[in-house]
Design a protein around this motif. Sequence first.
Motif, PDB file in Angstrom:
ATOM      1  N   VAL A   5       0.858  -1.186   0.000  1.00 24.44           N
ATOM      2  CA  VAL A   5       0.000   0.000   0.000  1.00 24.44           C
ATOM      3  C   VAL A   5       0.896   1.239   0.000  1.00 24.44           C
ATOM      4  CG1 VAL A   5      -1.670   1.319   1.389  1.00 24.44           C
ATOM      5  CG2 VAL A   5      -1.867  -1.165   1.248  1.00 24.44           C
ATOM      6  N   TYR A  10       5.314   8.424  -3.741  1.00 26.91           N
ATOM      7  CA  TYR A  10       6.124   7.555  -2.877  1.00 26.91           C
ATOM      8  C   TYR A  10       7.611   7.632  -3.253  1.00 26.91           C
ATOM      9  CZ  TYR A  10       8.364   3.290  -1.218  1.00 26.91           C
ATOM     10  OH  TYR A  10       9.245   2.409  -0.646  1.00 26.91           O
ATOM     11  N   SER A  56      10.953   3.781   2.030  1.00 28.66           N
ATOM     12  CA  SER A  56      10.316   3.321   3.283  1.00 28.66           C
ATOM     13  C   SER A  56      11.323   3.281   4.434  1.00 28.66           C
ATOM     14  CB  SER A  56       9.743   1.913   3.101  1.00 28.66           C
ATOM     15  OG  SER A  56       8.802   1.904   2.055  1.00 28.66           O
TER      16      SER A  56
HETATM   17  N1  ABN Z   1       4.590   1.051   1.250  1.00 26.13           N
HETATM   18  C1  ABN Z   1       5.400   0.879   0.150  1.00 26.13           C
HETATM   19  C2  ABN Z   1       4.657   0.971  -1.154  1.00 26.13           C
HETATM   20  C3  ABN Z   1       4.541   2.177  -1.770  1.00 26.13           C
HETATM   21  C4  ABN Z   1       3.863   2.277  -2.967  1.00 26.13           C
HETATM   22  C5  ABN Z   1       3.276   1.137  -3.502  1.00 26.13           C
HETATM   23  C6  ABN Z   1       3.408  -0.083  -2.851  1.00 26.13           C
HETATM   24  C7  ABN Z   1       4.100  -0.173  -1.665  1.00 26.13           C
END
Ligand code: ABN
Length: 170
Positions: free
Chosen positions: A145, A156, A159
Amino acid sequence: MNFIDLFFEKKSRSVAQTNGRRGFLKGVGVALVGASSIPLLPVARAADAPVLPQEAGDPSSCDYWRYCAVDGFLCDCCGGSYNTCPPGTEMSPITWIGTCLNPVDGRNYVISYNDCCGKTQCGTCLCQRDEGDRPLYRSDKSNDVNWCLGATSSVYHCSTAIVVGVAFEK
Ligand code: ABN
């Protein structure tokens, strides 16, 4: 008038004579400032994070113990660190939570995988360990996600893996 009425009338008059409106307002001000210094909710704070033993492993390697449930580019390879975002990015306020075993003390720790947002994807050190991950249709249990959807920018970048507590056995 009965005794109780007389008693409270006398008391009210004496309070009104000894404490003017200014005194009353001052009292309210002091009470408000005092109350604001007391934390309202028992929220978890960074300062409450557990004391960890000596570190083992390389935070820029996907094998590093904190990454057991990660899915994304490691911020440690992207100008940040395992628990900080690279300059110019913003940490997502919502996250995926995993539980990883620390090989040094043999204890399980709760890890928050906050995404860093606001720059295009970092592109280095892709790490997909996925421990405890479930398919996307179980969105509450999936790490696949984009948590930047809860940040100012939904773009994004990478992480992080932040220890938020010790995991206790039931
Ligand atoms: N949480 C990392 C991630 C970001 C974008 C898409 C999938 C996973």
